[in-house]
Design a protein around this motif. Structure first.
Motif, short mmCIF file in Angstrom:
data_model
loop_
_atom_site.label_atom_id
_atom_site.label_comp_id
_atom_site.label_asym_id
_atom_site.label_seq_id
_atom_site.Cartn_x
_atom_site.Cartn_y
_atom_site.Cartn_z
N LYS A 77 0.82 -1.22 0.00
CA LYS A 77 0.00 0.00 0.00
C LYS A 77 0.85 1.26 0.00
O LYS A 77 0.41 2.30 -0.49
N GLN A 80 5.40 3.46 -4.02
CA GLN A 80 5.22 4.70 -4.77
C GLN A 80 4.39 4.50 -6.03
O GLN A 80 3.54 5.33 -6.36
N VAL A 83 0.74 4.17 -5.07
CA VAL A 83 0.20 5.48 -4.66
C VAL A 83 -0.15 6.32 -5.89
O VAL A 83 -1.23 6.91 -5.97
N CYS A 86 -3.28 4.96 -7.61
CA CYS A 86 -4.50 5.36 -6.91
C CYS A 86 -4.86 6.81 -7.21
O CYS A 86 -6.02 7.14 -7.44
N LYS A 87 -3.86 7.68 -7.23
CA LYS A 87 -4.10 9.09 -7.51
C LYS A 87 -4.62 9.30 -8.93
O LYS A 87 -5.54 10.09 -9.16
#
Length: 132
Positions: A77, A80, A83, A86-87
């Motif tokens: 989770k 990088q 992340v 997800c963004k």
């Protein structure tokens, strides 16, 4: 717009300020949304399988194994690339630059005609303080 006496200087300053705001706006980065969503789904499947394995490990004697599975999930989770995926899926800019097909253009520099004057202290005041 009606003209008020004595505000000509303010209006020119406001126009120069608006030019700076226009110059600060660059283009957004182009991202590969399909690849990001695919990667996100793959990682979420791995996370779900690790959580299921951790749930099957019950009892006091398997606590260390459960903790290890939890650490693996946390690492996945916090990755990088995950992340950024997800963004991008949410419609935000990627933080670390993964899945970017074309980088964002930086805002253009604009030269202004404003003159900055430095305030210099009076030497006469300093000298008078020293003498007393």
């Amino acid at each position: 717009m009606t003209e008020i006496r004595g505000t000509g200087g303010m209006m020119t300053q406001a126009e120069e300020g608006m030019k700076l705001f226009e110059a600060q706006q660059g283009t957004a980065a182009e991202v590969d949304k399909d690849a990001a969503s695919k990667y996100k789904q793959e990682v979420e499947v791995r996370i779900a399988s690790l959580e299921n394995e951790a749930n099957l490990l019950t009892g006091k004697d398997k606590k260390k194994e459960r903790a290890a599975k939890g650490k693996e999930v946390a690492e996945l989770k916090g990755e990088q690339q995950y992340v950024d995926a997800c963004k991008i899926v949410k419609g935000l800019e990627p933080k670390f630059g993964y899945f970017v097909t074309k980088a964002a253009e930086a805002p253009k520099a604009v030269e202004t005609a404003a003159v900055v004057e430095e305030v210099k202290p009076d030497k006469a005041k300093k000298d008078s303080k020293k003498e007393t």
